[in-house]
Design an enzyme around this catalytic site. Structure first.
Site, PDB file in Angstrom:
ATOM      1  N   ASN A 120     -53.153 -33.054 -71.724  1.00  0.00           N
ATOM      2  CA  ASN A 120     -52.597 -32.864 -70.387  1.00  0.00           C
ATOM      3  C   ASN A 120     -51.286 -32.077 -70.383  1.00  0.00           C
ATOM      4  OD1 ASN A 120     -52.265 -35.573 -71.633  1.00  0.00           O
ATOM      5  ND2 ASN A 120     -50.584 -35.733 -70.203  1.00  0.00           N
ATOM      6  N   GLN A 150     -58.503 -34.324 -67.992  1.00  0.00           N
ATOM      7  CA  GLN A 150     -57.999 -32.977 -67.689  1.00  0.00           C
ATOM      8  C   GLN A 150     -59.085 -31.913 -67.763  1.00  0.00           C
ATOM      9  OE1 GLN A 150     -55.010 -31.835 -66.635  1.00  0.00           O
ATOM     10  NE2 GLN A 150     -54.019 -33.846 -66.663  1.00  0.00           N
ATOM     11  N   CYS A 163     -45.620 -38.813 -65.809  1.00  0.00           N
ATOM     12  CA  CYS A 163     -44.771 -39.962 -66.099  1.00  0.00           C
ATOM     13  C   CYS A 163     -43.551 -39.537 -66.919  1.00  0.00           C
ATOM     14  CB  CYS A 163     -45.529 -41.048 -66.840  1.00  0.00           C
ATOM     15  SG  CYS A 163     -47.253 -40.710 -67.075  1.00  0.00           S
TER      16      CYS A 163
HETATM   17  N1  PLP Z   1     -55.650 -39.201 -69.103  1.00  0.00           N
HETATM   18  C1  PLP Z   1     -55.126 -37.974 -68.952  1.00  0.00           C
HETATM   19  C2  PLP Z   1     -55.328 -36.949 -70.026  1.00  0.00           C
HETATM   20  C3  PLP Z   1     -54.392 -37.649 -67.800  1.00  0.00           C
HETATM   21  O1  PLP Z   1     -53.874 -36.421 -67.665  1.00  0.00           O
HETATM   22  C4  PLP Z   1     -54.214 -38.639 -66.815  1.00  0.00           C
HETATM   23  C5  PLP Z   1     -53.408 -38.377 -65.600  1.00  0.00           C
HETATM   24  O2  PLP Z   1     -52.441 -37.636 -65.632  1.00  0.00           O
HETATM   25  C6  PLP Z   1     -54.801 -39.916 -67.010  1.00  0.00           C
HETATM   26  C7  PLP Z   1     -55.503 -40.148 -68.168  1.00  0.00           C
HETATM   27  C8  PLP Z   1     -54.661 -40.997 -65.999  1.00  0.00           C
HETATM   28  O3  PLP Z   1     -55.536 -40.789 -64.912  1.00  0.00           O
HETATM   29  P1  PLP Z   1     -55.244 -41.475 -63.504  1.00  0.00           P
HETATM   30  O4  PLP Z   1     -54.083 -40.779 -62.899  1.00  0.00           O
HETATM   31  O5  PLP Z   1     -56.516 -41.254 -62.721  1.00  0.00           O
HETATM   32  O6  PLP Z   1     -55.023 -42.928 -63.748  1.00  0.00           O
END
Ligand code: PLP
Length: 372
Positions: A148, A176, A322
């Site tokens: 991501n 992603q 985050c």
């Molecule tokens: N995994 C990846 C690689 C992400 O980029 C994200 C969100 O940014 C998530 C998991 C979490 O997904 P969600 O926002 O639907 O909880």
């Protein structure tokens, strides 16, 4: 406003919103009921399940709806560990999203041991490292399909061949990737795959876990019999309908949009190279998500650059959503060996509504902010 944070989230497409709206009002029934309107809601959920299955090469009953990517990731990890109590080891990578990394930390507190695989300077995992990490008590391998922060696409099919040879289930966080690059669960050889709708112009708070037929997994939430008894809770029918429609449209538009976005990305990278000499592009060039550009810029400060861009109406981030408020360098960049001092980190993720004019305006603003 120029929005360049599509990896954080995307706007809901109008067709998706229109498909969802009736399920908030006249078609409000609980899909578990036995009367006509409930059966209609149930059918709408099943149609969405089929749309999602079709988009990733899965059967509809292998798709389980969740509250998003985070829940899907947590479920894959905890569900497998609980289903095979004799096996107490997990293999993952050091660049996973916190949805996987923090679930691993919580599992470690329960006595599970976790191997965090290293990555090279491009953020790429070496499948040989997976092979070496396997133990007789390995319960699961979980490696993301695309990162991501830097957008690097991992060699999942190669890792899957190793996992298969040892009879170890393989989960991939494809949050992603799905909706942006072709994803086929059989071509990848994965047993579980996490999806999230808000990354492909669908609503927030809805996702899915693909679970291959025959994989033994325990439930995460106790309650009713929804989702074949594996994921309790009244279905979020409007969001599920929206997710199905969003993925159907993303798959249909993918050849055209991804070509256009890649072209924009390359034009932006060229312009950055020409006008901003202290900027380095991070991540794998050849195997990268279409819209991802991640930069480190010498002699600049992350917070200041983001703030000044924001003041110019340009929305971007340093990495994952985050981590964007934190001063500390992200775990992904650290794992890639990017640890220089006095550098700004900047993630620009392009989407369907971006234009060449916006790209040029952004590079202009960057040059101005950095006083080049
Ligand atoms: N995994 C990846 C690689 C992400 O980029 C994200 C969100 O940014 C998530 C998991 C979490 O997904 P969600 O926002 O639907 O909880």
């Amino acid at each position: 406003m120029i929005y360049l944070d599509h990896a954080a989230t995307t706007p809901v497409r109008d067709e998706v919103l229109q498909a969802m709206l009736p399920y908030f009002s006249e078609r409000f029934a609980n899909a578990s009921g036995s009367y006509t309107s409930a059966r209609e809601a149930h059918q709408a959920i099943d149609r969405a399940r089929a749309q999602i299955g079709r988009a990733i090469g899965a059967q509809r009953h292998e798709i389980y709806f969740t509250s998003g990517g985070t829940e899907a990731d947590n479920w894959a990890l905890w569900g497998i560990v609980r289903a095979v109590p004799g096996k107490r080891h997990i293999i993952t990578s050091s660049i996973e999203h916190h949805a996987v990394l923090n679930a691993c930390k919580a599992l470690e507190e329960q006595g599970i041991s976790v191997t965090y695989l290293p990555v090279d300077g491009d953020g790429l995992i070496d499948p040989d490292d997976v092979q070496c990490a396997i133990r007789p008590d390995t319960a699961l391998i979980s490696v993301m399909l695309a990162n991501n922060e830097v957008g690097t696409i991992e060699p999942i099919a190669k890792i899957a061949r190793i996992a298969r040879a040892h009879g170890i289930p393989l989960h991939t966080d494809a949050v992603q990737a799905v909706g942006h690059i072709p994803v086929d669960v059989d071509a990848l050889g994965v047993d579980m795959l996490s999806i999230s709708a808000h990354k492909f112009y669908g609503p927030k708070g809805i996702g899915a876990l693909y679970i291959r037929n025959g994989v033994r997994i325990a439930n995460l939430i106790d309650g009713g019999a929804q989702e074949r008894g594996l994921r309790a809770g009244t279905e979020n029918t409007p969001a599920i309908v929206g997710m199905g429609e969003a993925l159907r449209l993303a798959a249909e538009k993918m050849p055209e949009t991804s070509e256009r976005i890649v072209r924009l990305r390359e034009q932006m990278i060229e312009e950055i190279a020409r006008r901003i000499p202290g900027a380095h592009v991070n991540g794998m060039c050849a195997r990268r998500l279409p819209g991802h550009i991640h930069l480190t810029i010498d002699g600049a400060d992350t917070r200041l650059v983001l703030m000044r861009l924001d003041m110019e109406g340009i929305e971007a981030s340093a990495g994952s959503a985050c981590a964007s408020g934190a001063v500390e360098r992200s775990h992904v960049l650290k794992a890639m060996g990017i640890e220089g001092e006095n550098q700004a980190d900047l993630r620009l993720t392009l989407g369907e509504e971006n234009t060449l004019e916006q790209i040029m305006q952004t590079v202009d603003a960057l040059a101005r902010i950095l006083r080049i």
